[in-house]
Design a protein around this motif. Structure first.
Motif, PDB file in Angstrom:
ATOM      1  N   PHE A 101      23.689  51.363  54.826  1.00 17.87           N
ATOM      2  CA  PHE A 101      23.996  50.285  54.335  1.00 17.87           C
ATOM      3  C   PHE A 101      24.803  50.482  53.299  1.00 17.87           C
ATOM      4  CE2 PHE A 101      20.616  46.628  54.677  1.00 17.87           C
ATOM      5  CZ  PHE A 101      20.530  46.730  55.879  1.00 17.87           C
ATOM      6  N   HIS A 102      26.111  49.915  52.882  1.00 19.95           N
ATOM      7  CA  HIS A 102      26.807  50.387  51.814  1.00 19.95           C
ATOM      8  C   HIS A 102      26.451  49.558  50.756  1.00 19.95           C
ATOM      9  CE1 HIS A 102      30.351  52.350  54.372  1.00 19.95           C
ATOM     10  NE2 HIS A 102      29.719  51.326  55.338  1.00 19.95           N
ATOM     11  N   VAL A 103      26.318  50.169  49.743  1.00 20.49           N
ATOM     12  CA  VAL A 103      26.085  49.399  48.412  1.00 20.49           C
ATOM     13  C   VAL A 103      27.279  49.674  47.356  1.00 20.49           C
ATOM     14  CG1 VAL A 103      24.411  49.202  46.537  1.00 20.49           C
ATOM     15  CG2 VAL A 103      23.529  49.670  48.735  1.00 20.49           C
ATOM     16  N   MET A 104      27.934  48.731  47.021  1.00 22.46           N
ATOM     17  CA  MET A 104      29.136  48.823  46.100  1.00 22.46           C
ATOM     18  C   MET A 104      29.216  47.803  45.150  1.00 22.46           C
ATOM     19  SD  MET A 104      31.989  48.795  49.141  1.00 22.46           S
ATOM     20  CE  MET A 104      31.035  47.720  50.150  1.00 22.46           C
ATOM     21  N   GLY A 105      29.566  48.595  43.989  1.00 21.56           N
ATOM     22  CA  GLY A 105      29.733  47.891  42.721  1.00 21.56           C
ATOM     23  C   GLY A 105      30.514  48.273  41.625  1.00 21.56           C
ATOM     24  N   GLY A 106      30.543  47.747  40.538  1.00 24.33           N
ATOM     25  CA  GLY A 106      31.305  48.418  39.417  1.00 24.33           C
ATOM     26  C   GLY A 106      32.881  47.903  39.251  1.00 24.33           C
ATOM     27  N   ARG A 107      33.016  46.732  40.333  1.00 29.18           N
ATOM     28  CA  ARG A 107      34.336  46.236  40.274  1.00 29.18           C
ATOM     29  C   ARG A 107      33.955  44.658  40.727  1.00 29.18           C
ATOM     30  NH1 ARG A 107      36.675  45.514  45.328  1.00 29.18           N
ATOM     31  NH2 ARG A 107      36.566  47.211  46.735  1.00 29.18           N
TER      32      ARG A 107
END
Ligand code: 5GP
Ligand code: ZN
Length: 114
Positions: A101-107
């Motif tokens: 699972f890709h977990v992406m954040g910060g934008r």
């Protein structure tokens, strides 16, 4: 476990990775080619190629524990929200055939994705 799978090898510590969290059955580490300021990969210890295979083969408790780690990684490593993606198969754009699972954040993420 697979001898040649790159993510099995990362799980075993044979290939270095920037680890964020490790449980007996899962690993959270940073993607080497991040598409967001925070871009994590969450993998199960179990070598399964993709999500469909995982839910077909693994006991419900193992699936639930894994999903818990995914959500906890998103909450603990980002502040303004995050996106979870799991690519499956050629049309899904999967390149590594060990479930992740890709977990992406910060934008702010765009929608729809390409
Ligand atoms: P997929 O394209 O299968 O959804 O995602 C595979 C991801 O694994 C890609 O985002 C890619 O950057 C990442 N990746 C591939 N090889 C390695 C590696 O050796 N180490 C880490 N940390 N990430 C990798
Ligand atoms: Zn594997």
């Amino acid at each position: 476990m697979s001898d040649t799978c790159i993510f099995c090898r990362i799980f075993r510590g044979e290939i270095p990775a920037e680890e964020v969290r490790r449980t007996p059955e899962s690993l959270v580490f940073r993607d080497t080619n991040p598409h967001a300021p925070t871009h994590l990969l969450v993998i199960p210890k179990r070598h399964v190629s993709d999500l469909g295979t995982f839910v077909a083969e693994a006991p419900a408790e193992e699936i639930g524990d894994f999903l818990k780690v995914v959500g906890e990684a998103g909450r603990s490593e980002t502040t303004g929200g995050y996106r979870v993606v799991s690519n499956e198969g050629a049309d899904g754009g999967q390149t590594v055939h060990h479930l992740h699972f890709h977990v992406m954040g910060g934008r702010k993420m765009a929608w729809p994705p390409g």
